[in-house]
Design an enzyme around this catalytic site. Structure first.
Site, PDB file in Angstrom:
ATOM      1  N   ARG A   1      62.149  61.045  50.600  1.00 49.03           N
ATOM      2  CA  ARG A   1      61.112  60.032  50.849  1.00 49.03           C
ATOM      3  C   ARG A   1      59.971  60.669  51.602  1.00 49.03           C
ATOM      4  NH1 ARG A   1      62.925  54.557  53.605  1.00 49.03           N
ATOM      5  NH2 ARG A   1      63.190  55.956  55.366  1.00 49.03           N
TER       6      ARG A   1
ATOM      7  N   ASP B   1      69.757  58.224  60.204  1.00 47.49           N
ATOM      8  CA  ASP B   1      69.501  59.045  59.009  1.00 47.49           C
ATOM      9  C   ASP B   1      70.836  59.614  58.491  1.00 47.49           C
ATOM     10  OD1 ASP B   1      66.868  60.947  57.871  1.00 47.49           O
ATOM     11  OD2 ASP B   1      68.934  61.512  57.429  1.00 47.49           O
TER      12      ASP B   1
HETATM   13  C1  PRP Z   1      67.343  58.955  52.379  1.00 43.69           C
HETATM   14  C2  PRP Z   1      68.543  58.383  51.649  1.00 43.69           C
HETATM   15  C3  PRP Z   1      67.955  57.957  50.337  1.00 43.69           C
HETATM   16  C4  PRP Z   1      66.584  57.495  50.734  1.00 43.69           C
HETATM   17  C5  PRP Z   1      66.609  55.997  50.815  1.00 43.69           C
HETATM   18  O1  PRP Z   1      67.069  60.215  51.932  1.00 43.69           O
HETATM   19  O2  PRP Z   1      69.587  59.296  51.533  1.00 43.69           O
HETATM   20  O3  PRP Z   1      67.864  59.010  49.390  1.00 43.69           O
HETATM   21  O4  PRP Z   1      66.311  58.040  52.036  1.00 43.69           O
HETATM   22  O5  PRP Z   1      65.342  55.497  51.074  1.00 43.69           O
HETATM   23  P1  PRP Z   1      64.553  54.608  50.027  1.00 43.69           P
HETATM   24  O6  PRP Z   1      65.521  53.587  49.534  1.00 43.69           O
HETATM   25  O7  PRP Z   1      63.458  54.025  50.881  1.00 43.69           O
HETATM   26  O8  PRP Z   1      64.023  55.496  48.947  1.00 43.69           O
HETATM   27  P2  PRP Z   1      65.918  61.116  52.602  1.00 43.69           P
HETATM   28  O9  PRP Z   1      64.615  60.905  51.936  1.00 43.69           O
HETATM   29  O10 PRP Z   1      65.944  60.903  54.091  1.00 43.69           O
HETATM   30  O11 PRP Z   1      66.382  62.566  52.237  1.00 43.69           O
HETATM   31  P3  PRP Z   1      67.660  63.400  52.702  1.00 43.69           P
HETATM   32  O12 PRP Z   1      68.842  62.819  51.974  1.00 43.69           O
HETATM   33  O13 PRP Z   1      67.317  64.758  52.246  1.00 43.69           O
HETATM   34  O14 PRP Z   1      67.814  63.285  54.183  1.00 43.69           O
HETATM   35  N1  URA Z   2      67.424  56.843  54.863  1.00 40.19           N
HETATM   36  C1  URA Z   2      68.371  56.911  55.826  1.00 40.19           C
HETATM   37  O1  URA Z   2      69.098  57.913  55.899  1.00 40.19           O
HETATM   38  N2  URA Z   2      68.508  55.886  56.675  1.00 40.19           N
HETATM   39  C2  URA Z   2      67.729  54.781  56.626  1.00 40.19           C
HETATM   40  O2  URA Z   2      67.921  53.851  57.442  1.00 40.19           O
HETATM   41  C3  URA Z   2      66.746  54.722  55.626  1.00 40.19           C
HETATM   42  C4  URA Z   2      66.614  55.771  54.748  1.00 40.19           C
END
Ligand code: PRP
Ligand code: URA
Length: 208
Positions: free
Chosen positions: A103, A199
């Site tokens: 994201r 997260d």
């Molecule tokens: C997090 C999570 C999803 C996304 C959800 O990933 O694991 O993929 O955010 O958010 P959304 O529904 O608003 O799209 P992140 O972008 O933090 O990446 P990561 O898994 O690499 O930490």
């Molecule tokens: N991704 C995460 O890991 N946690 C949240 O709460 C939203 C997006």
């Protein structure tokens, strides 16, 4: 909420409380992600088709069943990775195809950076894996990629969702069943789920 399944299993509910606790360290966090995923998978796979198979026990022939579909696991990098091995323990023949999405911190829009799908579908059912469904942008984008790929059946398996993410999935992909351990209260102004767990990627991989 049609096509949205939230597990009410007591062990899911109790494990989820420990998962959310900010005192829970990455090792236990990863184990809990796996254990809750397995409970959700039990429910998400309940309607998979089976076909007859004959096996020979040491005593006699036995008319049993085998899965009639090829299963693809689609972990969304990176947080979805922690859901893969626990599912492989249950479905060892599943194929794993990685999609990389993150994201953008400003826009909250998903950015695609990796796609390992082969040219044409090699599975019949795809399970999209991501612990968090926040705005829903990442899940909607992943399912759209899989539909363009041409896979006949898709399901989403996640741990915690915001109502906003569930609503977006239902609007964009109403045909895709969503399996969850919880739907929380809301998103905050930077797109995190409240109460959520923080997260999910950082907590699994110790990068907070
Ligand atoms: C997090 C999570 C999803 C996304 C959800 O990933 O694991 O993929 O955010 O958010 P959304 O529904 O608003 O799209 P992140 O972008 O933090 O990446 P990561 O898994 O690499 O930490
Ligand atoms: N991704 C995460 O890991 N946690 C949240 O709460 C939203 C997006």
């Amino acid at each position: 909420m049609t096509n949205v399944h939230v597990s009410m299993h007591p062990l899911v509910r109790t494990k989820l409380a420990v998962l959310r606790d900010q005192q829970t360290k990455p090792k236990i966090f990863r184990e809990l992600v796996g254990e809750i995923t397995q409970f959700l998978m039990y429910e998400a796979t309940a309607d998979l088709p089976i076909s007859p198979i004959t096996v020979q026990t040491p005593m006699a022939e036995y008319e049993g069943q085998t899965l009639a579909v090829r299963i693809g696991l689609i972990p969304i990098l990176r947080a979805g990775l922690g859901m893969v091995d626990p599912i492989l323990d249950m479905i060892p023949m599943a194929q794993i195809w990685h999609l990389g999405l993150y994201r953008d911190h400003q826009t909250l829009q998903p950015v695609s950076y990796y796609n390992k799908l082969p040219a044409s579908p090699s599975v019949d059912v795809c399970l999209v894996l991501d612990p968090m469904l926040a705005t829903g942008g990442s899940a909607v984008a992943a399912v759209s990629v899989l539909k363009r790929w041409g896979v006949p059946r898709i399901k989403f398996v996640g741990l915690i969702a915001a109502p906003e993410g569930v609503a977006l999935m239902q609007k964009e992909h109403p045909d895709v069943p969503v399996h969850l351990a919880a739907v929380d209260e809301r998103l905050n102004d930077i797109g995190y789920i409240i109460p959520g767990l923080g997260d999910a990627g950082d907590r699994q991989f110790g990068t907070r």
